[in-house]
Write a protein that holds these residues in place. Structure first.
Motif, PDB file in Angstrom:
ATOM      1  N   LEU A 175       0.836  -1.204   0.000  1.00  0.00           N
ATOM      2  CA  LEU A 175       0.000   0.000   0.000  1.00  0.00           C
ATOM      3  C   LEU A 175       0.868   1.249   0.000  1.00  0.00           C
ATOM      4  CD1 LEU A 175      -2.905  -0.896   2.444  1.00  0.00           C
ATOM      5  CD2 LEU A 175      -3.000  -0.635  -0.036  1.00  0.00           C
ATOM      6  N   GLY A 176       1.943   1.212   0.778  1.00  0.00           N
ATOM      7  CA  GLY A 176       2.851   2.363   0.835  1.00  0.00           C
ATOM      8  C   GLY A 176       3.426   2.672  -0.531  1.00  0.00           C
ATOM      9  N   LEU A 177       3.820   1.624  -1.247  1.00  0.00           N
ATOM     10  CA  LEU A 177       4.379   1.816  -2.591  1.00  0.00           C
ATOM     11  C   LEU A 177       3.348   2.433  -3.525  1.00  0.00           C
ATOM     12  CD1 LEU A 177       6.508  -1.399  -3.207  1.00  0.00           C
ATOM     13  CD2 LEU A 177       7.295   0.972  -3.225  1.00  0.00           C
ATOM     14  N   ILE A 178       2.118   1.888  -3.473  1.00  0.00           N
ATOM     15  CA  ILE A 178       1.059   2.400  -4.352  1.00  0.00           C
ATOM     16  C   ILE A 178       0.763   3.868  -4.038  1.00  0.00           C
ATOM     17  CG2 ILE A 178      -1.371   2.161  -5.006  1.00  0.00           C
ATOM     18  CD1 ILE A 178      -1.084  -0.836  -4.340  1.00  0.00           C
ATOM     19  N   ILE A 179       0.603   4.147  -2.737  1.00  0.00           N
ATOM     20  CA  ILE A 179       0.245   5.521  -2.331  1.00  0.00           C
ATOM     21  C   ILE A 179       1.324   6.503  -2.745  1.00  0.00           C
ATOM     22  CG2 ILE A 179      -0.116   7.033  -0.338  1.00  0.00           C
ATOM     23  CD1 ILE A 179      -1.345   4.512   1.052  1.00  0.00           C
ATOM     24  N   SER A 180       2.578   6.144  -2.491  1.00  0.00           N
ATOM     25  CA  SER A 180       3.631   7.127  -2.785  1.00  0.00           C
ATOM     26  C   SER A 180       3.825   7.321  -4.286  1.00  0.00           C
ATOM     27  CB  SER A 180       4.941   6.742  -2.094  1.00  0.00           C
ATOM     28  OG  SER A 180       5.416   5.552  -2.637  1.00  0.00           O
ATOM     29  N   SER A 181       3.600   6.271  -5.088  1.00  0.00           N
ATOM     30  CA  SER A 181       3.756   6.474  -6.528  1.00  0.00           C
ATOM     31  C   SER A 181       2.600   7.300  -7.092  1.00  0.00           C
ATOM     32  CB  SER A 181       3.855   5.126  -7.240  1.00  0.00           C
ATOM     33  OG  SER A 181       2.615   4.482  -7.208  1.00  0.00           O
TER      34      SER A 181
ATOM     35  N   ALA B  95      19.934  -3.179   7.708  1.00  0.00           N
ATOM     36  CA  ALA B  95      20.448  -1.878   8.142  1.00  0.00           C
ATOM     37  C   ALA B  95      21.310  -1.255   7.044  1.00  0.00           C
ATOM     38  CB  ALA B  95      21.246  -2.026   9.432  1.00  0.00           C
ATOM     39  N   ILE B  96      22.085  -2.099   6.367  1.00  0.00           N
ATOM     40  CA  ILE B  96      22.924  -1.577   5.280  1.00  0.00           C
ATOM     41  C   ILE B  96      22.041  -1.076   4.135  1.00  0.00           C
ATOM     42  CG2 ILE B  96      24.628  -2.208   3.518  1.00  0.00           C
ATOM     43  CD1 ILE B  96      25.764  -4.205   5.608  1.00  0.00           C
ATOM     44  N   ILE B  97      21.029  -1.884   3.786  1.00  0.00           N
ATOM     45  CA  ILE B  97      20.109  -1.475   2.717  1.00  0.00           C
ATOM     46  C   ILE B  97      19.409  -0.162   3.086  1.00  0.00           C
ATOM     47  CG2 ILE B  97      17.996  -2.113   1.463  1.00  0.00           C
ATOM     48  CD1 ILE B  97      18.830  -5.022   1.785  1.00  0.00           C
ATOM     49  N   TYR B  98      18.971  -0.099   4.348  1.00  0.00           N
ATOM     50  CA  TYR B  98      18.249   1.089   4.821  1.00  0.00           C
ATOM     51  C   TYR B  98      19.118   2.329   4.686  1.00  0.00           C
ATOM     52  CZ  TYR B  98      15.898   4.254   8.098  1.00  0.00           C
ATOM     53  OH  TYR B  98      15.286   5.330   8.679  1.00  0.00           O
ATOM     54  N   LYS B  99      20.386   2.200   5.128  1.00  0.00           N
ATOM     55  CA  LYS B  99      21.294   3.345   5.093  1.00  0.00           C
ATOM     56  C   LYS B  99      21.515   3.813   3.659  1.00  0.00           C
ATOM     57  CE  LYS B  99      25.731   4.721   7.029  1.00  0.00           C
ATOM     58  NZ  LYS B  99      27.043   4.177   7.435  1.00  0.00           N
ATOM     59  N   LYS B 100      21.630   2.847   2.759  1.00  0.00           N
ATOM     60  CA  LYS B 100      21.978   3.169   1.380  1.00  0.00           C
ATOM     61  C   LYS B 100      20.788   3.721   0.593  1.00  0.00           C
ATOM     62  CE  LYS B 100      25.531   1.033  -1.432  1.00  0.00           C
ATOM     63  NZ  LYS B 100      26.104  -0.244  -1.842  1.00  0.00           N
ATOM     64  N   TYR B 101      19.622   3.102   0.809  1.00  0.00           N
ATOM     65  CA  TYR B 101      18.497   3.416  -0.067  1.00  0.00           C
ATOM     66  C   TYR B 101      17.367   4.161   0.630  1.00  0.00           C
ATOM     67  CZ  TYR B 101      20.837   0.155  -3.112  1.00  0.00           C
ATOM     68  OH  TYR B 101      21.773  -0.475  -3.877  1.00  0.00           O
ATOM     69  N   ARG B 102      17.645   4.662   1.848  1.00  0.00           N
ATOM     70  CA  ARG B 102      16.589   5.295   2.618  1.00  0.00           C
ATOM     71  C   ARG B 102      15.873   6.375   1.830  1.00  0.00           C
ATOM     72  NH1 ARG B 102      17.401   9.010   7.874  1.00  0.00           N
ATOM     73  NH2 ARG B 102      15.190   9.396   8.212  1.00  0.00           N
ATOM     74  N   LYS B 103      16.647   7.137   1.061  1.00  0.00           N
ATOM     75  CA  LYS B 103      16.064   8.267   0.344  1.00  0.00           C
ATOM     76  C   LYS B 103      15.468   7.853  -1.003  1.00  0.00           C
ATOM     77  CE  LYS B 103      17.413  11.836   3.073  1.00  0.00           C
ATOM     78  NZ  LYS B 103      17.904  11.089   4.197  1.00  0.00           N
ATOM     79  N   SER B 104      15.614   6.590  -1.389  1.00  0.00           N
ATOM     80  CA  SER B 104      15.128   6.174  -2.710  1.00  0.00           C
ATOM     81  C   SER B 104      13.605   6.092  -2.740  1.00  0.00           C
ATOM     82  CB  SER B 104      15.707   4.817  -3.081  1.00  0.00           C
ATOM     83  OG  SER B 104      14.999   3.809  -2.402  1.00  0.00           O
ATOM     84  N   ASP B 105      13.047   6.102  -3.934  1.00  0.00           N
ATOM     85  CA  ASP B 105      11.592   6.105  -4.082  1.00  0.00           C
ATOM     86  C   ASP B 105      10.950   4.837  -3.530  1.00  0.00           C
ATOM     87  OD1 ASP B 105      11.755   8.513  -5.197  1.00  0.00           O
ATOM     88  OD2 ASP B 105      11.319   7.906  -7.262  1.00  0.00           O
ATOM     89  N   VAL B 106      11.538   3.694  -3.883  1.00  0.00           N
ATOM     90  CA  VAL B 106      10.938   2.426  -3.480  1.00  0.00           C
ATOM     91  C   VAL B 106      10.967   2.283  -1.962  1.00  0.00           C
ATOM     92  CG1 VAL B 106      11.110  -0.072  -3.630  1.00  0.00           C
ATOM     93  CG2 VAL B 106      11.552   1.323  -5.652  1.00  0.00           C
ATOM     94  N   MET B 107      12.147   2.476  -1.372  1.00  0.00           N
ATOM     95  CA  MET B 107      12.284   2.355   0.083  1.00  0.00           C
ATOM     96  C   MET B 107      11.394   3.379   0.783  1.00  0.00           C
ATOM     97  SD  MET B 107      14.211   0.458   2.093  1.00  0.00           S
ATOM     98  CE  MET B 107      14.610   0.412   3.833  1.00  0.00           C
ATOM     99  N   GLY B 108      11.369   4.604   0.244  1.00  0.00           N
ATOM    100  CA  GLY B 108      10.524   5.646   0.819  1.00  0.00           C
ATOM    101  C   GLY B 108       9.061   5.228   0.783  1.00  0.00           C
TER     102      GLY B 108
END
Lengths: 188, 192
Positions: A175-181, B95-108
């Protein structure tokens, strides 16, 4: 920077030690403890990060208090930080149970121990209520309707319908992915 | 060799216990009472009671206690390390993934969904802690007749103190104070 990294290790150990020693009645009790200490007092992590760590800690196998401490340890000082946090989290049970296992029936049936533990559970109830009120209050204040609905759904699913936590988290991810996109597309 | 076996057993428990310490208990029970005959079921019941009573994460408590009963301090250390080892590996990767991709669209995007859901889960845990403290039962088994008046009073007082008195706003001091005052009340009026 390197020096600061070493300097943080002992406080990290000490704070996770306290966190673990006061985890009474389940892993979620670390949330108010982390919020007060790590977020508000020490400024180690932001409230958003804390929620992220809690979410991820739930998604991993094992004890939540350990997992959350490991995330905080990694953020503060990498692998060394994780070791400090891990030691801090597993030492209190080791010490306490080391003493108790000598005479555990005497401990379990001691009326004073029972009374104090019941009193502490009442305190934990108040602390948990407080942290929930504050967190939900923040959504209300920011008029964050989507978050409010998501939180309400997750709460209802787990509290009233006994839905598996991992399932709830997986649905929330999607849901988070859908909402943010969607938001992004509308923004453009 | 026996210690290694203990480590490996709890390593498996550590991998399988999703959803916190309570999820670990039935798995530990299976491993230590039937797969290995280290403890009888009655002895395991003691493990559960003690793990819930003592402070600390329940899964860690149970691992420590089983290890301690079997091979003393060394056993406790092996069982605990076995239990946390899988979590350490998985958390580190995340934790490593989080640190690296925290600002990315998918992770966000994932986190915008996870954060409010976590608040919901915390609320659900809070509800279960509150009903257990006030009625000694989970939500659907509440009997108003079993209301623990002392617990309700201590909780309300603790909540007000936490909000009004700055010095008592820390959860740890509130929990200790409730333990002392509540404990005293239970001893005087009974009900413990």
């Amino acid at each position: 920077m390197m020096k600061n990294k070493y300097k943080i290790l002992f406080p990290l150990f000490l704070e996770t030690f306290k966190l673990s020693a006061f985890t009474i009645g389940g892993g979620y009790v670390i949330v108010p403890l982390m919020k007060k200490k790590f977020v508000e007092k020490l400024n180690w992590i932001s409230e958003e990060e804390m929620l992220d760590f809690v979410s991820m800690a739930q998604s991993c196998p094992g004890a939540m208090a350990v997992n959350a401490s490991l995330f905080v340890g990694y953020k503060m000082a990498g692998f060394l930080g994780q070791i400090a946090a891990l030691l801090g989290t597993i030492l209190p049970p080791l010490l306490i149970l080391g003493v108790i296992s000598l005479a555990y029936t005497a401990f379990a049936e001691n009326p004073v121990v029972k009374a104090v533990l019941l009193g502490m559970s009442a305190g934990v109830a108040a602390v948990m209520l407080d942290v929930v009120v504050t967190m939900v209050g923040k959504f209300v204040k920011n008029k964050d309707v989507i978050s409010l609905i998501l939180a309400a759904c997750a709460f209802t699913a787990v509290a009233f319908f006994d839905v598996n936590i991992i399932f709830v988290l997986a649905v929330a991810c999607i849901l988070g992915l859908i909402i943010s996109s969607r938001k992004k597309r509308c923004g453009k | 060799m026996m210690l290694l076996n203990l480590f490996w057993t709890f390593f498996q428990v550590g991998i399988l216990s999703f959803g916190g310490g309570y999820a670990a208990l039935p798995i530990i029970c299976e491993k230590v009472t039937s797969e290995n005959t280290w403890l009888t079921v009655a002895q395991f019941t003691d493990v559960v009671t003690i793990s819930q009573m003592t402070p600390g994460p329940i899964g860690i408590n149970a691992a420590t206690f089983v290890g301690m009963r079997l091979y003393g301090v060394l056993g406790a250390i092996c069982a605990t390390l076995g239990f946390v080892a899988p979590a350490c590996i998985i958390v580190t990767i995340l934790a490593i993934i989080y640190k690296k991709y925290r600002k990315s669209d998918v992770m966000g995007g994932v986190l915008t969904g996870l954060r409010p859901a976590s608040v919901g889960l915390i609320a659900s845990a809070a509800l279960s802690i509150i009903t257990t403290a006030f009625f000694g039962a989970e939500l659907f088994e509440i009997n108003i007749k079993n209301t623990d008046i002392i617990a309700v009073c201590v909780s309300i007082a603790a909540y007000i103190l936490m909000k009004k008195v700055k010095k008592l706003s820390s959860p740890i001091s509130i929990i200790i104070l409730s333990g002392v005052v509540g404990g005293g009340l239970y001893l005087i009026f009974g009900g413990a």
